[in-house]
Design an enzyme around this catalytic site. Structure first.
Site, PDB file in Angstrom:
ATOM      1  N   HIS A  12      37.386  59.524 174.704  1.00  0.00           N
ATOM      2  CA  HIS A  12      36.461  58.812 174.430  1.00  0.00           C
ATOM      3  C   HIS A  12      36.868  57.402 174.017  1.00  0.00           C
ATOM      4  CE1 HIS A  12      35.737  58.819 170.619  1.00  0.00           C
ATOM      5  NE2 HIS A  12      35.335  57.836 170.498  1.00  0.00           N
ATOM      6  N   MET A  15      40.277  54.777 179.369  1.00  0.00           N
ATOM      7  CA  MET A  15      39.422  54.428 180.477  1.00  0.00           C
ATOM      8  C   MET A  15      38.549  54.949 181.047  1.00  0.00           C
ATOM      9  SD  MET A  15      40.376  51.936 183.169  1.00  0.00           S
ATOM     10  CE  MET A  15      41.482  53.922 184.614  1.00  0.00           C
ATOM     11  N   VAL A  16      38.899  55.978 181.688  1.00  0.00           N
ATOM     12  CA  VAL A  16      37.965  57.185 181.993  1.00  0.00           C
ATOM     13  C   VAL A  16      36.369  57.415 181.198  1.00  0.00           C
ATOM     14  CG1 VAL A  16      37.815  59.183 183.225  1.00  0.00           C
ATOM     15  CG2 VAL A  16      39.722  57.441 183.423  1.00  0.00           C
ATOM     16  N   LEU A 106      40.132  66.671 183.972  1.00  0.00           N
ATOM     17  CA  LEU A 106      40.928  65.478 184.694  1.00  0.00           C
ATOM     18  C   LEU A 106      42.263  65.316 184.988  1.00  0.00           C
ATOM     19  CD1 LEU A 106      37.487  64.422 183.199  1.00  0.00           C
ATOM     20  CD2 LEU A 106      38.683  62.686 183.743  1.00  0.00           C
ATOM     21  N   SER A 108      45.654  64.656 187.986  1.00  0.00           N
ATOM     22  CA  SER A 108      45.918  62.769 188.792  1.00  0.00           C
ATOM     23  C   SER A 108      46.487  63.313 190.124  1.00  0.00           C
ATOM     24  CB  SER A 108      46.915  62.518 187.924  1.00  0.00           C
ATOM     25  OG  SER A 108      47.946  61.438 188.626  1.00  0.00           O
ATOM     26  N   SER A 109      46.225  62.222 191.200  1.00  0.00           N
ATOM     27  CA  SER A 109      46.419  62.530 192.420  1.00  0.00           C
ATOM     28  C   SER A 109      47.925  62.625 192.926  1.00  0.00           C
ATOM     29  CB  SER A 109      46.118  61.638 193.158  1.00  0.00           C
ATOM     30  OG  SER A 109      46.649  60.297 192.691  1.00  0.00           O
ATOM     31  N   CYS A 110      48.860  62.493 191.711  1.00  0.00           N
ATOM     32  CA  CYS A 110      50.554  62.005 191.359  1.00  0.00           C
ATOM     33  C   CYS A 110      50.743  63.893 191.743  1.00  0.00           C
ATOM     34  CB  CYS A 110      50.715  61.741 190.886  1.00  0.00           C
ATOM     35  SG  CYS A 110      51.051  62.626 188.266  1.00  0.00           S
ATOM     36  N   TYR A 137      54.433  64.529 184.344  1.00  0.00           N
ATOM     37  CA  TYR A 137      52.900  63.981 183.987  1.00  0.00           C
ATOM     38  C   TYR A 137      52.006  64.952 185.558  1.00  0.00           C
ATOM     39  CZ  TYR A 137      48.510  61.997 183.639  1.00  0.00           C
ATOM     40  OH  TYR A 137      47.230  61.221 184.253  1.00  0.00           O
ATOM     41  N   LYS A 141      49.892  68.321 184.693  1.00  0.00           N
ATOM     42  CA  LYS A 141      48.363  68.250 185.397  1.00  0.00           C
ATOM     43  C   LYS A 141      48.262  69.585 186.263  1.00  0.00           C
ATOM     44  CE  LYS A 141      46.397  64.442 183.189  1.00  0.00           C
ATOM     45  NZ  LYS A 141      44.864  64.984 182.757  1.00  0.00           N
ATOM     46  N   PRO A 164      41.046  62.586 190.385  1.00  0.00           N
ATOM     47  CA  PRO A 164      41.064  60.855 190.500  1.00  0.00           C
ATOM     48  C   PRO A 164      42.543  60.399 191.841  1.00  0.00           C
ATOM     49  CG  PRO A 164      41.771  60.912 188.442  1.00  0.00           C
ATOM     50  CD  PRO A 164      41.300  62.896 189.105  1.00  0.00           C
ATOM     51  N   THR A 165      42.360  59.232 192.425  1.00  0.00           N
ATOM     52  CA  THR A 165      43.171  58.256 192.972  1.00  0.00           C
ATOM     53  C   THR A 165      42.965  57.824 191.706  1.00  0.00           C
ATOM     54  OG1 THR A 165      43.893  57.166 194.463  1.00  0.00           O
ATOM     55  CG2 THR A 165      42.153  56.883 193.928  1.00  0.00           C
ATOM     56  N   ARG A 210      48.515  52.484 198.666  1.00  0.00           N
ATOM     57  CA  ARG A 210      47.529  53.338 197.270  1.00  0.00           C
ATOM     58  C   ARG A 210      46.110  53.139 197.853  1.00  0.00           C
ATOM     59  NH1 ARG A 210      51.978  54.530 197.090  1.00  0.00           N
ATOM     60  NH2 ARG A 210      53.681  54.734 195.216  1.00  0.00           N
TER      61      ARG A 210
END
Length: 310
Positions: A12, A15-16, A106, A108-110, A137, A141, A164-165, A210
């Site tokens: 928490h 950032m997200v 959550l 990641s788009s990677c 990473y 994920k 998320p992007t 991007r």
């Protein structure tokens, strides 16, 4: 979700996670379970299991992760794969043991192959090699997605994943050693303006494309997914639009008010050539992003200036 549901937001302070907390509080959710790392180390299995058994949350937003930009991903490879594997394995297994019915992971788009077709559909997962600079990473994920998928299949849980992007916004990381490209550009442009420099040095060629999503839009998508009753599967979250790194740098310079020239450092890596998400799956359920890139960068710049003034 009922307004009085017990909701654990893991991560928490990030950032997200902090954006998810803002969105939940604005939506009238009043029983949020929030723990700092000093209070609950998510890499410690026994701590996580004990916490979830004791608190019995109804819903979990798993936003905690070790994150960073190209440099951080490429130099702390072991840390990135270990810590992210530990966090997601502990929370997802702990949630199952505590009989938590709903969880949103959550990613990641990677996670998607480096050179897969554009825009990137969820079905492209595991269809080709990953980008080398952030492979550890990405592997972690992907494992989290598969944990959710296979726990649903074996144990009847309802754990979904959102991808998320590139995210940016309030509470971002502006450390040039570990930050992503957009916050790094905001800091570089601000400092170049303050010094009276005539140029802004940008990593790479400026040609990669991007997509960027304002973090409060991401938080809104997460809460939407829970409220809409999404209980399984993988959903991309983005704007469906992308820009070149050159265009991004030019927009940042305009917002910051830096009028020098852009100089590209071709000795630095570009990363993936393009990474645009197909966001039609979530859009078909009624959600879409609402913050234009320039507006989001302006809000982010205001947040950056606030962060360096305290």
């Amino acid at each position: 979700m009922d307004k009085d549901a017990r909701i654990f937001v893991a991560g928490h302070r990030g950032m997200v996670g902090s954006a998810i907390v803002r969105r939940l509080e604005a939506g009238g959710y009043c029983d949020l379970l929030l723990r700092t790392r000093s209070e609950l180390d998510l890499t410690d299995q026994s701590q996580v299991f004990d916490f979830l058994q004791s608190e019995k949350p109804d819903f979990i937003f798993l936003a905690a992760a070790k994150v960073g930009g190209i440099h951080a991903n490429n130099t702390a490879r072991g840390e990135f794969i270990y810590e992210n594997l530990a966090i997601e394995a502990n929370v997802i297994e702990g949630a199952k043991r505590a009989e938590v019915d709903r969880l949103l992971f959550l990613g990641s788009s990677c996670i998607y192959p480096r050179d897969c077709p554009q825009p990137i559909k969820e079905d492209y997962l595991l269809t080709g090699p990953l980008e080398a600079t952030n492979e550890p990473y990405a592997i972690a994920k992907i494992a989290g997605i598969k944990l959710c998928e296979n726990y649903n299949a074996q144990f009847g849980t309802h754990y979904a994943s959102v991808m998320p992007t590139n995210l940016y916004g309030p509470n971002d990381n502006y450390n040039l050693e570990t930050s992503h490209v957009l916050p790094a550009l905001i800091r570089k442009a601000h400092e170049a303006k303050a010094r009276g420099d005539g140029e802004l040095v940008v990593w790479g060629s400026g040609r990669p494309m991007r997509e960027f999503l304002y973090v409060d839009d991401m938080a809104d998508a997460c809460v939407f997914a829970m409220e809409a009753g999404i209980t399984q599967g993988l959903y991309n979250v983005g704007t469906g639009k992308d820009v070149t790194i050159r265009e991004l740098a030019e927009t940042v310079m305009e917002v910051v008010g830096f009028e020098g020239d852009i100089v590209f450092d071709a000795s630095k890596p570009d990363g993936t050539p393009r990474k645009l998400l197909d966001v039609s799956r979530l859009q078909s359920l009624g959600w879409s992003a609402s913050t234009p890139l320039k507006d989001g960068i302006a809000r982010s710049y205001a947040d950056f200036k606030q962060s360096i003034s305290v």
